[in-house]
Design an enzyme around this catalytic site. Structure first.
Site, PDB file in Angstrom:
ATOM      1  N   ASN A 206       0.851  -1.195   0.000  1.00 28.10           N
ATOM      2  CA  ASN A 206       0.000   0.000   0.000  1.00 28.10           C
ATOM      3  C   ASN A 206       0.876   1.230   0.000  1.00 28.10           C
ATOM      4  O   ASN A 206       1.973   1.205   0.548  1.00 28.10           O
ATOM      5  CB  ASN A 206      -0.823   0.051   1.291  1.00 28.10           C
ATOM      6  N   ASP A 275      -5.123  -5.174   2.511  1.00 28.35           N
ATOM      7  CA  ASP A 275      -6.396  -5.870   2.708  1.00 28.35           C
ATOM      8  C   ASP A 275      -6.352  -7.296   2.161  1.00 28.35           C
ATOM      9  O   ASP A 275      -7.143  -8.133   2.557  1.00 28.35           O
ATOM     10  CB  ASP A 275      -7.529  -5.091   2.032  1.00 28.35           C
ATOM     11  N   LYS A 285      11.868 -17.403  -7.475  1.00 28.05           N
ATOM     12  CA  LYS A 285      11.369 -16.322  -8.325  1.00 28.05           C
ATOM     13  C   LYS A 285      10.520 -16.910  -9.453  1.00 28.05           C
ATOM     14  O   LYS A 285      10.956 -17.824 -10.160  1.00 28.05           O
ATOM     15  CB  LYS A 285      12.554 -15.547  -8.903  1.00 28.05           C
ATOM     16  N   PHE A 319      -7.922   5.045  11.118  1.00 29.27           N
ATOM     17  CA  PHE A 319      -7.755   6.049  10.066  1.00 29.27           C
ATOM     18  C   PHE A 319      -8.582   5.626   8.862  1.00 29.27           C
ATOM     19  O   PHE A 319      -8.800   4.427   8.642  1.00 29.27           O
ATOM     20  CB  PHE A 319      -6.277   6.160   9.657  1.00 29.27           C
ATOM     21  N   LYS A 333     -17.226   3.281   9.150  1.00 27.98           N
ATOM     22  CA  LYS A 333     -16.116   2.495   9.716  1.00 27.98           C
ATOM     23  C   LYS A 333     -16.132   2.522  11.242  1.00 27.98           C
ATOM     24  O   LYS A 333     -15.803   1.522  11.897  1.00 27.98           O
ATOM     25  CB  LYS A 333     -14.772   3.021   9.212  1.00 27.98           C
ATOM     26  N   LYS A 337     -16.416  -1.154  12.732  1.00 26.06           N
ATOM     27  CA  LYS A 337     -15.221  -1.700  13.388  1.00 26.06           C
ATOM     28  C   LYS A 337     -15.248  -1.482  14.899  1.00 26.06           C
ATOM     29  O   LYS A 337     -14.284  -1.808  15.585  1.00 26.06           O
ATOM     30  CB  LYS A 337     -13.965  -1.068  12.791  1.00 26.06           C
TER      31      LYS A 337
HETATM   32  N1  CTP Z   1      -7.034  -1.732   9.072  1.00 25.02           N
HETATM   33  C1  CTP Z   1      -6.666  -2.810   9.854  1.00 25.02           C
HETATM   34  N2  CTP Z   1      -6.464  -4.022   9.274  1.00 25.02           N
HETATM   35  C2  CTP Z   1      -6.613  -4.200   7.962  1.00 25.02           C
HETATM   36  C3  CTP Z   1      -7.002  -3.124   7.159  1.00 25.02           C
HETATM   37  C4  CTP Z   1      -7.189  -1.884   7.742  1.00 25.02           C
HETATM   38  O1  CTP Z   1      -6.540  -2.641  11.058  1.00 25.02           O
HETATM   39  N3  CTP Z   1      -6.412  -5.406   7.440  1.00 25.02           N
HETATM   40  C5  CTP Z   1      -7.252  -0.430   9.711  1.00 25.02           C
HETATM   41  C6  CTP Z   1      -6.307   0.653   9.236  1.00 25.02           C
HETATM   42  O2  CTP Z   1      -5.128   0.686  10.029  1.00 25.02           O
HETATM   43  C7  CTP Z   1      -7.145   1.904   9.405  1.00 25.02           C
HETATM   44  C8  CTP Z   1      -8.534   1.423   9.057  1.00 25.02           C
HETATM   45  O3  CTP Z   1      -8.527   0.034   9.351  1.00 25.02           O
HETATM   46  O4  CTP Z   1      -7.151   2.353  10.743  1.00 25.02           O
HETATM   47  C9  CTP Z   1      -8.827   1.639   7.625  1.00 25.02           C
HETATM   48  O5  CTP Z   1     -10.035   1.077   7.333  1.00 25.02           O
HETATM   49  P1  CTP Z   1     -10.297   0.258   6.001  1.00 25.02           P
HETATM   50  O6  CTP Z   1     -11.746  -0.063   6.029  1.00 25.02           O
HETATM   51  O7  CTP Z   1      -9.393  -0.861   5.827  1.00 25.02           O
HETATM   52  O8  CTP Z   1      -9.946   1.312   4.938  1.00 25.02           O
HETATM   53  P2  CTP Z   1      -9.937   1.006   3.444  1.00 25.02           P
HETATM   54  O9  CTP Z   1      -9.003  -0.096   3.102  1.00 25.02           O
HETATM   55  O10 CTP Z   1      -9.713   2.319   2.806  1.00 25.02           O
HETATM   56  O11 CTP Z   1     -11.401   0.440   3.309  1.00 25.02           O
HETATM   57  P3  CTP Z   1     -12.403   0.449   2.124  1.00 25.02           P
HETATM   58  O12 CTP Z   1     -11.604   0.234   0.900  1.00 25.02           O
HETATM   59  O13 CTP Z   1     -13.291  -0.673   2.508  1.00 25.02           O
HETATM   60  O14 CTP Z   1     -13.053   1.788   2.225  1.00 25.02           O
END
Ligand code: CTP
Length: 396
Positions: A206, A275, A285, A319, A333, A337
Site C-alpha cells: 500500500n 487488505d 522467483k 484512520f 467504519k 469496526k
Molecule cells: N485496518 C486494519 N487491518 C486491515 C485493514 C485496515 O486494522 N487489514 C485499519 C487501518 O489501520 C485503518 C482502518 O482500518 O485504521 C482503515 O479502514 P479500512 O476499512 O481498511 O480502509 P480502506 O481499506 O480504505 O477500506 P475500504 O476500501 O473498505 O473503504
C-alpha cells in the site's frame, strides 16, 4: 510553577519579548531569558534581568556561567523553550543543530518542547531556505507561532511581523498545559504499509510513508505516554525514546499489534495494512514464461475490527483514507469496526496525505465531528490526542 526559557534573538521585535515575559509571569510562569549577542543590540540584557529577576544568559564562556554548566542546567529546568522573536538565522541553526552560542547550545541540550515565533522581512520569510528550515523544525515537532501580515519595520508589506504577544503567550500556555497530560497511558501506534510477498523479489503493498503514524507516536511520547510503535517497512528512522517494533506483513502486524494491545489503554491504527495477500507465496522467483497470469488473493485480518470485537476498556482510533464522501465513510467504519474515533483524511488534495508533511482531516466520533484544516502531521497528531483525552475523560 512551570519554567519557560525565553530565547530572544536579534530583530526589531525583540522589545516585544519583554511583554511576552511579563504576560507569562502574570500566568505564574517562571521565565529565564537567554539572548543572542545580536539581540543585545536591540534590547539590553539588563532590561530582561530586571524583569525576570534572574541573570540573563548571553555568553556561555563568561566566567561564572560554568559552575553548573549553565546551558545544561537551564536546559534541564525548562518545561518549554520559547524563542520570540526567532530570526531566520536562529531557525537555520536550530534546523541544522549548530551550537555556536548560549541559545543554540542550550537548544541541543534541552528535551523540552520548542516553540518559535519567527519574525523577519517578507522576502526573507518566503525564501526557500527559510521555508525549508521551518519545515525541518515542524517535522521534528517544533511549534511555530505564525508571523502576521502587514507593514513591516523595513517598510515592506507582507508576512513576517512577529505574531501578537497574546498569540505567542497563548501558544506557550497551551504547550505547557499539554505537557505530560498523557502520563500513565500505555499507547500502541501502528504505522506505515505492510508488504505481502509474491515471491522472493516481488510483492504487493500500500502507499504509505509512515509519517502520520510516527508523528502520532512521537506526540504521545512527548506528552508523557509510554509508547510502542509497530511499524511496517518505512524509510524513517526509529524515533528516540519510544519502543519501535518492526514488522513486514499484515500477518506479522496483526500478531504484534494484538500482543502489544493486551496491555494498552489506547491503540491507534495508522498503518495502511494490506487488505489482501497472495494466497500462495512462491519460494523461487516466478519466471515470466506465460503471457498471462492470474493472481489469487486472500483477505488479511482486519486488525482494527478484531480489536473492536474484543475491546474491553481500550480506546480505539482508526484512520480512513478516502477520496470522496470522507465523513460518511468514516462514520460507517466507526460503527462497523467498533472504534471510538476515526481520523478521516481526504487524500485527493495536493500537498496533503501520502508522503506529504502536511495533512488535513476530520475527526469523527460518536459525539460529532471536528474539522482540522491543513496543518503539519505533528499538529494533527496533537489534535488527535486532544480529542482522545476529551473523549476518554467524558467516559470517566
Ligand atoms: N485496518 C486494519 N487491518 C486491515 C485493514 C485496515 O486494522 N487489514 C485499519 C487501518 O489501520 C485503518 C482502518 O482500518 O485504521 C482503515 O479502514 P479500512 O476499512 O481498511 O480502509 P480502506 O481499506 O480504505 O477500506 P475500504 O476500501 O473498505 O473503504
Amino acid at each position: 510553577m512551570p519554567t519557560v526559557v525565553l530565547g530572544v534573538t536579534g530583530c526589531i521585535g525583540a522589545y516585544k519579548a519583554c511583554e511576552v515575559l511579563r504576560e507569562l509571569q502574570k500566568r505564574d510562569v517562571d521565565v529565564h531569558v537567554v539572548m543572542t549577542d545580536h539581540a543585545t543590540r536591540f534590547v539590553s540584557a539588563m532590561t530582561f534581568e530586571a524583569l525576570s529577576h534572574h541573570p540573563v544568559f548571553v555568553d556561555q564562556f563568561a566566567l561564572g556561567e560554568n559552575g553548573d554548566i549553565r546551558h545544561v542546567s537551564l536546559a534541564d529546568a525548562a518545561d518549554l523553550l520559547l524563542v520570540a522573536p526567532a530570526t531566520a538565522n536562529v531557525l537555520a541553526r536550530f534546523a541544522r543543530g549548530i551550537a555556536d552560542d548560549a541559545l543554540t547550545t542550550l537548544h541541543l541540550a534541552s528535551r523540552a518542547p520548542l516553540l518559535v515565533a519567527p519574525a523577519m522581512n517578507v522576502n526573507m520569510f518566503e525564501h526557500p531556505a527559510v521555508a525549508e528550515n521551518l519545515a525541518i523544525l515542524r517535522a521534528r515537532g517544533v511549534g511555530v507561532v505564525e508571523p502576521g501580515a502587514g507593514y513591516l519595520a523595513c517598510g515592506w508589506l507582507g508576512k513576517g511581523r512577529l505574531a501578537e504577544v497574546a498569540d505567542i503567550v497563548g501558544a506557550a500556555m497551551a504547550a505547557l498545559q499539554r505537557q505530560r497530560d498523557l502520563a500513565g497511558w500505555k499507547v500502541v501506534v501502528s504505522a506505515g504499509p505492510t508488504i505481502e510477498d509474491l515471491d522472493p523479489v516481488r510483492f504487493i503493498s500500500n502507499r504509505s510513508s509512515g509519517k502520520m503514524g510516527y508523528r502520532v507516536a512521537e506526540a504521545a511520547r512527548d506528552r508523557g505516554a509510554e509508547v510502542t510503535l509497530v511499524s511496517g517497512p518505512t524509510a524513517l528512522p526509529d524515533p528516540a525514546r519510544l519502543r519501535t517494533v518492526r514488522v513486514r506483513s499484515a500477518a506479522e502486524m496483526e500478531q504484534t499489534v494484538l500482543r502489544e494491545a493486551a496491555a494498552a489503554d489506547v491503540v491507534v491504527m495508522a498503518a495502511a495494512v494490506a487488505d489482501w495477500r497472495p494466497a500462495r507465496r512462491a519460494d523461487h522467483k516466478v519466471k515470466k514464461d506465460v503471457a498471462e497470469r492470474t493472481l489469487e488473493l486472500e483477505r488479511t485480518t482486519d486488525i482494527l475490527a478484531a480489536l473492536g470485537r474484543d475491546k474491553g476498556a481500550r480506546f480505539l482510533v482508526g484512520f480512513a483514507a478516502e477520496t470522496d464522501d470522507v465523513v460518511a465513510y468514516a462514520r460507517g467504519k466507526l460503527v462497523k469496526k467498533n472504534a471510538d474515533l476515526i481520523v478521516a483524511n481526504d487524500v485527493s488534495g495536493a500537498g496533503v496525505g501520502f508522503d506529504a508533511d502536511d495533512n488535513a482531516a476530520t475527526l469523527v466520533d460518536r459525539a460529532g465531528e471536528q474539522v482540522v484544516t491543513r496543518t503539519s502531521k505533528r499538529a494533527l497528531a496533537e489534535r488527535i490526542w486532544d480529542r482522545v483525552r476529551e473523549l476518554r475523560a467524558a467516559r470517566g
